[in-house]
Design an enzyme around this catalytic site. Structure first.
Site, PDB file in Angstrom:
ATOM      1  N   ASN A   9      38.651  26.546  62.184  1.00 62.19           N
ATOM      2  CA  ASN A   9      37.525  25.819  61.801  1.00 62.19           C
ATOM      3  C   ASN A   9      37.417  25.479  60.771  1.00 62.19           C
ATOM      4  OD1 ASN A   9      35.061  24.885  61.775  1.00 62.19           O
ATOM      5  ND2 ASN A   9      33.962  26.680  62.249  1.00 62.19           N
ATOM      6  N   TRP A  10      37.788  24.268  60.061  1.00 63.11           N
ATOM      7  CA  TRP A  10      37.697  24.116  58.639  1.00 63.11           C
ATOM      8  C   TRP A  10      36.534  23.853  58.123  1.00 63.11           C
ATOM      9  CZ3 TRP A  10      42.466  20.245  58.240  1.00 63.11           C
ATOM     10  CH2 TRP A  10      43.883  20.979  58.807  1.00 63.11           C
ATOM     11  N   LYS A  11      35.370  23.965  58.969  1.00 64.77           N
ATOM     12  CA  LYS A  11      34.085  23.476  58.530  1.00 64.77           C
ATOM     13  C   LYS A  11      34.239  22.387  57.499  1.00 64.77           C
ATOM     14  CE  LYS A  11      33.333  28.418  59.091  1.00 64.77           C
ATOM     15  NZ  LYS A  11      32.554  29.597  58.539  1.00 64.77           N
ATOM     16  N   HIS A  94      28.104  26.503  66.902  1.00 61.44           N
ATOM     17  CA  HIS A  94      28.565  27.431  65.837  1.00 61.44           C
ATOM     18  C   HIS A  94      27.299  27.771  65.058  1.00 61.44           C
ATOM     19  CE1 HIS A  94      30.040  28.906  62.141  1.00 61.44           C
ATOM     20  NE2 HIS A  94      31.450  29.159  62.673  1.00 61.44           N
ATOM     21  N   GLU A  96      26.422  28.271  62.168  1.00 57.75           N
ATOM     22  CA  GLU A  96      25.860  27.147  61.276  1.00 57.75           C
ATOM     23  C   GLU A  96      25.224  26.060  61.656  1.00 57.75           C
ATOM     24  OE1 GLU A  96      29.680  27.027  58.981  1.00 57.75           O
ATOM     25  OE2 GLU A  96      29.741  29.100  58.684  1.00 57.75           O
ATOM     26  N   GLU A 166      31.035  35.391  67.749  1.00 54.67           N
ATOM     27  CA  GLU A 166      31.009  35.366  66.237  1.00 54.67           C
ATOM     28  C   GLU A 166      29.883  35.928  65.564  1.00 54.67           C
ATOM     29  OE1 GLU A 166      33.786  32.055  64.549  1.00 54.67           O
ATOM     30  OE2 GLU A 166      31.800  31.400  64.615  1.00 54.67           O
ATOM     31  N   GLY A 172      32.295  34.658  57.015  1.00 63.10           N
ATOM     32  CA  GLY A 172      32.269  34.248  55.588  1.00 63.10           C
ATOM     33  C   GLY A 172      31.845  35.244  54.525  1.00 63.10           C
ATOM     34  N   SER A 212      35.437  36.684  59.627  1.00 61.01           N
ATOM     35  CA  SER A 212      36.343  37.313  58.464  1.00 61.01           C
ATOM     36  C   SER A 212      37.608  37.564  59.129  1.00 61.01           C
ATOM     37  CB  SER A 212      35.518  38.282  57.871  1.00 61.01           C
ATOM     38  OG  SER A 212      34.542  37.750  57.042  1.00 61.01           O
ATOM     39  N   GLY A 233      37.930  30.883  60.325  1.00 53.51           N
ATOM     40  CA  GLY A 233      37.283  30.088  59.284  1.00 53.51           C
ATOM     41  C   GLY A 233      37.911  29.926  58.005  1.00 53.51           C
ATOM     42  N   GLY A 234      37.592  30.598  57.192  1.00 55.19           N
ATOM     43  CA  GLY A 234      38.206  30.692  55.605  1.00 55.19           C
ATOM     44  C   GLY A 234      39.882  30.852  55.802  1.00 55.19           C
TER      45      GLY A 234
END
Ligand code: 13P
Length: 254
Positions: A9-11, A94, A96, A166, A172, A212, A233-234
């Site tokens: 997930n590149w956000k 998600h 967010e 999640e 993050g 993470s 993610g990151g």
């Protein structure tokens, strides 16, 4: 045996050029067989990345979607448009989206049904807040989200889902749920699927962990019996670390 799924997930990261460069590198990498790899770039990069991935087994997903096919919904993107851009997956619900854009389980439920209607595989995200975990409410919160997001689906629809657990406090932050804690919640989700859609469906649906995930912890997490891969993610923004996570997840399931 469920095939591991590793989704990135590149956000809100990467321009079209950067996304294409990543996709070229992923395409050229020796990705092990026996797993499903999906990348979810921002909307703007979808058509270009789709072009790079054409003819490869790497799946393309979006990070959100409106539930209607078209209409006066300024700023929204429909299932038809996602298909047109080459998407076979969409991340829905998600945390967010829930936290910053007010998405509710009801909204996610409409989107899940719409995605399935359009042969797009939803990656449905659920997870508790830190205060909910600390209050011992993880199970209750996750169960409410799962049932709310999947409300009204039949078994034939449910078996086409991917679910991602999640925990919000792990996203993050560098804090990962312990493999044992994540396994416990993923198991609870599988039990809920079994109760509502039957054992066979529950055994088939990939249930991922996200929060993470890094090359160093992906193996331990995905080695758990009910953790069928990762939503990253990151660490999915760098091709080398994303590929390392894929390799580690696959080798743990063999
Ligand atoms: P991080 O891997 O950066 O914690 O993000 C997880 C996530 O939100 C994936 O959807």
């Amino acid at each position: 045996m469920r095939e591991p799924v590793i989704a990135g997930n590149w956000k809100m990261y990467k321009t079209i050029g950067q996304a294409v460069q990543f996709a070229e590198k992923l395409k050229a990498a020796a990705i092990p067989g026996g797993c499903r790899v999906v990348i979810c770039p921002p909307f703007t990069a979808l058509p270009a990345v789709s072009g790079v991935l054409r003819g490869t087994p790497i799946g393309l997903g979006a990070q959100n979607m409106h539930h209607r096919e078209e209409g006066a919904f300024t700023g929204e993107v429909s299932p038809l448009m996602l298909k047109d851009a080459g998407c076979r997956y969409v991340i829905l619900g998600h945390s967010e989206r829930r936290q910053y854009f007010g998405e509710t389980d009801r909204d996610v439920n409409l989107k899940v049904a719409a995605a399935l209607d359009h042969q797009i595989t939803p990656i449905v995200c659920v997870g508790e807040l830190l205060e909910e975990r600390e209050a011992g409410r993880t199970g209750e919160v996750v169960a409410r989200q799962v049932l709310g997001c999947l409300n009204g689906l039949n078994a034939g629809q449910a078996e086409r889902l991917i679910i991602a657990y999640e925990p919000v406090w792990a996203i993050g932050t560098g804090r990962t749920a312990s493999a044992g804690d994540a396994q416990q919640v993923n198991r609870l989700i599988r039990d809920l699927l079994a109760e509502n859609f039957g054992r066979e469906v529950a055994q088939q649906v990939p249930i991922l962990y996200g929060g993470s995930v890094k090359p160093g912890n992906a193996g331990e997490l995905t080695a758990q019996p009910d953790i069928d891969g990762a939503l990253v993610g990151g660490a999915s923004l760098d091709p080398d670390s994303f590929i390392a996570i894929i390799r580690s997840a696959v080798s743990c399931k063999q």
